[in-house]
Design a protein around this motif. Structure first.
Motif, PDB file in Angstrom:
ATOM      1  N   PRO A 113       0.946  -1.163   0.025  1.00  0.00           N
ATOM      2  CA  PRO A 113      -0.071   0.125  -0.310  1.00  0.00           C
ATOM      3  C   PRO A 113       0.913   1.070   0.097  1.00  0.00           C
ATOM      4  N   ARG A 114       0.302   2.332  -0.613  1.00  0.00           N
ATOM      5  CA  ARG A 114       1.110   3.491  -0.706  1.00  0.00           C
ATOM      6  C   ARG A 114       1.000   4.167   0.597  1.00  0.00           C
ATOM      7  N   PHE A 115       0.071   4.226   1.404  1.00  0.00           N
ATOM      8  CA  PHE A 115       0.038   4.970   2.847  1.00  0.00           C
ATOM      9  C   PHE A 115      -1.058   4.309   3.315  1.00  0.00           C
ATOM     10  N   LYS A 116      -1.192   4.650   4.532  1.00  0.00           N
ATOM     11  CA  LYS A 116      -2.241   3.925   5.648  1.00  0.00           C
ATOM     12  C   LYS A 116      -2.545   5.242   6.536  1.00  0.00           C
ATOM     13  N   LYS A 117      -3.758   5.133   7.054  1.00  0.00           N
ATOM     14  CA  LYS A 117      -4.065   6.080   7.913  1.00  0.00           C
ATOM     15  C   LYS A 117      -4.849   5.146   9.170  1.00  0.00           C
ATOM     16  N   LYS A 121      -4.533   3.122  19.764  1.00  0.00           N
ATOM     17  CA  LYS A 121      -5.357   2.557  20.459  1.00  0.00           C
ATOM     18  C   LYS A 121      -5.486   3.175  21.843  1.00  0.00           C
ATOM     19  N   ASN A 122      -4.657   3.767  22.537  1.00  0.00           N
ATOM     20  CA  ASN A 122      -4.861   4.484  23.624  1.00  0.00           C
ATOM     21  C   ASN A 122      -5.051   5.974  23.846  1.00  0.00           C
ATOM     22  N   GLN A 123      -4.542   6.613  22.737  1.00  0.00           N
ATOM     23  CA  GLN A 123      -4.969   8.169  22.989  1.00  0.00           C
ATOM     24  C   GLN A 123      -5.685   8.561  21.666  1.00  0.00           C
ATOM     25  N   GLY A 124      -5.976   7.603  20.560  1.00  0.00           N
ATOM     26  CA  GLY A 124      -6.782   8.040  19.656  1.00  0.00           C
ATOM     27  C   GLY A 124      -6.294   8.783  18.559  1.00  0.00           C
ATOM     28  N   ILE A 125      -4.825   8.881  18.386  1.00  0.00           N
ATOM     29  CA  ILE A 125      -4.108   9.683  17.654  1.00  0.00           C
ATOM     30  C   ILE A 125      -4.350   9.337  16.363  1.00  0.00           C
ATOM     31  N   ARG A 126      -4.663  10.321  15.473  1.00  0.00           N
ATOM     32  CA  ARG A 126      -4.983  10.048  14.075  1.00  0.00           C
ATOM     33  C   ARG A 126      -3.804  10.237  13.309  1.00  0.00           C
ATOM     34  N   ILE A 127      -3.141   9.220  12.526  1.00  0.00           N
ATOM     35  CA  ILE A 127      -1.877   9.347  11.932  1.00  0.00           C
ATOM     36  C   ILE A 127      -2.077   8.740  10.478  1.00  0.00           C
ATOM     37  N   ILE A 128      -1.434   9.738   9.614  1.00  0.00           N
ATOM     38  CA  ILE A 128      -1.362   9.134   8.376  1.00  0.00           C
ATOM     39  C   ILE A 128       0.151   8.817   8.122  1.00  0.00           C
TER      40      ILE A 128
END
Length: 564
Positions: A113-117, A121-128
């Motif tokens: 895959p080119r990227f993932k979002k 699990k603990n803090q709910g930080i949204r990462i790309i």
């Protein structure tokens, strides 16, 4: 002892830290930036290569993983990534600028895959997250590396970085931190997300390094050969899009730039025990112990401890100058190659042999020289080729060109430099002229004190990076490193001449010589000869010594000359 942790120990360390993170309500991510193959018997001695290591590596849960250049030199190794490592990574392997020809269909497809979002699990930080490789050109013809500057203009990338529901961009890459490639990615993200934090993880240059791009964007590189566990801490990220209300007492702190910090942890049990507050009895997890046992079993199957001989002294790649009696390259030049390099069809023909120093990956330590040692020192499958009857007047100038003593004459591409971590043009160009007699893994990693001043410390890395000199987790005594050439030459069948003579004397100069070299540097040999006004093409070259590889040359010499 500073770098003796195995993959099982690493698994135990990660699992213990994950337990602590879960207890503290924070998140731990594991990142791998490539070059997982070549350089040890566990991978190189098996048939097929990687028979054991692919099963061992997959036991570690890695959150973001990408490709290094070493995975791509051979068609077989890149296909193994596609068929084994990618599926074993369960969607965490990313290939933002790398395609492969599918072994079954022949269709060009993304390696992964080119990227993932994802959301922690603990803090709910949204990462790309992205996974890049530098603009590599030495790959086998079944893979395609897209230039990074082109990749960041593609629709999928632009759509990904325009996503506003993101708390952190994570860029893992087998790329120098201070590089055109990473600068292009940073600029592209900042053009549309001016204040979203970005964390870069680098590779390829085999150094401990840390860099600041702006107040919310930093980069970390974690050394070479699994000697270092790089630890990056980021505090103050927004979590799940939550922003403090203006009236909140924490609003000012939360709206400020997050805090980034780094630590370079030596890969050994002492470090792991310290950071987990555990000991030799309580540290290892059952999973980690099982993988260590799996490694031991594989080593036994491969007979990696079988001795070819015993080295009478330490021989260094870059901890001794060249030439020097303690230099591994001097040993090759004066003892191994003169004894071992000879093609019966060209016997007694004056020859110049060129070896790139990057073909030698590690030092030889006094004591047993085993099958494992052989692959640690010389893991590559490069054989010898030659050009016959090359004019001596041309041949004697090759070292000057290939070693860039006159840099403007020829540009050595990065894929040659990748195999020569002790002689990189990109690093040497930043050196102060007063430091040119000493080559260090990074221009800022300067060791000035003598070992006598640090009698109670073990030798190791002393790192000076963007933040200063406080990143190393363990205090070491300094090691002095020396610049070595890109290539060295050995002379054979010259009358009244030493094999170590640099260049050719007019008095002893034969009219023509055989030009012998490792096949990895063939294109650079031909390029340099073209610069010298010749018209040699690859069709003019031929195999030498029935394609015996350097690894075999070394082990056979040791077996015949270094008894235990």
């Amino acid at each position: 002892p500073s770098y003796t942790g195995d993959w099982g120990d690493y698994i135990s360390f990660a699992e213990r830290l994950q337990q602590r993170a879960d207890g503290d309500g924070v998140d731990l991510l594991l990142i791998d930036t490539g070059d997982r193959i070549e350089g040890n018997g566990l991978y190189d001695a098996s048939d097929p290569k990687g028979k054991y290591t692919y099963e061992i590596v997959k036991e570690q849960h890695i959150d973001v993983i990408c490709t290094g250049n070493h995975e791509l030199y051979k068609k077989s190794s890149s296909e193994n990534e596609y068929l084994h490592t990618v599926p074993n990574s369960h969607g965490n392997y990313l290939a933002s600028n790398l395609d492969i020809l599918d072994p079954k269909s022949g269709e060009r497809v993304p390696l992964a895959p080119r990227f993932k979002k994802f959301t922690t699990k603990n803090q709910g930080i949204r990462i790309i997250a992205f996974g890049f490789l530098f603009d590599f050109t030495g790959n086998a013809n079944n893979t395609v590396v897209e230039a990074v500057e082109k990749t960041v203009q593609q629709k999928w990338f632009l759509e990904a970085i325009h996503d506003r529901d993101v708390d952190l961009f994570l860029v893992a890459g087998h790329i120098l931190l201070d590089s055109p490639e990473y600068n292009a990615i940073f600029k592209a993200i900042r053009e549309v997300q001016w204040d979203t934090p970005i964390q870069f993880f680098g590779g390829h240059t085999h150094i401990r390094d840390y860099i600041k791009y702006d107040s919310k964007a930093y980069g970390l590189e974690s050394g070479r050969y699994m000697e270092t566990i790089g630890f990056m801490s980021i505090t103050g990220l927004s979590t799940g899009g939550s922003k403090p209300k203006p009236e909140s007492s924490d609003a000012e702190a939360m709206l400020a730039a997050p805090k980034f910090s780094r630590r370079y942890i030596d890969n050994n049990l002492y470090s792991f025990h310290h950071h987990t507050s555990l000991n030799s009895t309580t540290f290892s997890t059952e999973h980690g112990r099982n993988i260590s046992a799996m490694i031991a079993s594989a080593r036994k199957d491969l007979k990696l401890d079988h001795r070819f001989g015993c080295a009478p002294q330490d021989l260094w790649t870059n901890r001794a100058p060249f030439p020097h009696e303690n230099s591994i390259f001097t040993w090759l030049q004066t003892e191994v190659l003169p004894d071992m390099i000879s093609d019966p069809a060209r016997k007694d023909v004056p020859s110049l042999i060129f070896i790139n120093t990057g073909g030698i990956r590690f030092d030889i330590f006094k004591g047993p020289f085993t099958i494992d040692t052989t692959y640690t020192v010389s893991p590559f499958t490069n054989g010898f080729r030659y050009l016959k009857d090359v004019p001596s007047a041309k041949a004697k100038k090759l070292s000057t060109i290939l070693n860039q003593e006159v840099p403007q004459l020829i540009d050595i591409p990065s894929d040659l430099v990748a195999r020569m971590p002790v002689s990189k043009k990109t690093q040497m160009s930043t050196f102060d002229r007063e430091q040119q007699d000493t080559f260090l893994p990074h221009p800022d990693q300067v060791r000035l004190a003598s070992l006598d001043e640090h009698e109670n410390l073990t030798p190791g890395y002393i790192t000076h990076d963007f933040l200063g000199a406080d990143g190393d987790d363990t205090v070491h005594s300094p090691i002095k490193f020396y610049k070595v050439p890109n290539v060295f030459e050995t002379r054979l069948s010259f009358s009244n001449a030493s094999s170590t003579t640099s260049g050719l004397n007019d008095v002893d100069e034969p009219e023509k010589v055989d030009l012998v070299y490792l096949d990895f540097i063939e294109r650079y040999i031909l390029l340099a000869l073209k610069f010298l006004g010749t018209d040699y093409e690859i069709e003019d070259t031929a195999p030498y010594m029935k394609q015996k590889i350097l690894t075999e040359v070394i082990s056979e010499w040791v077996e015949g000359n270094w008894p235990c």
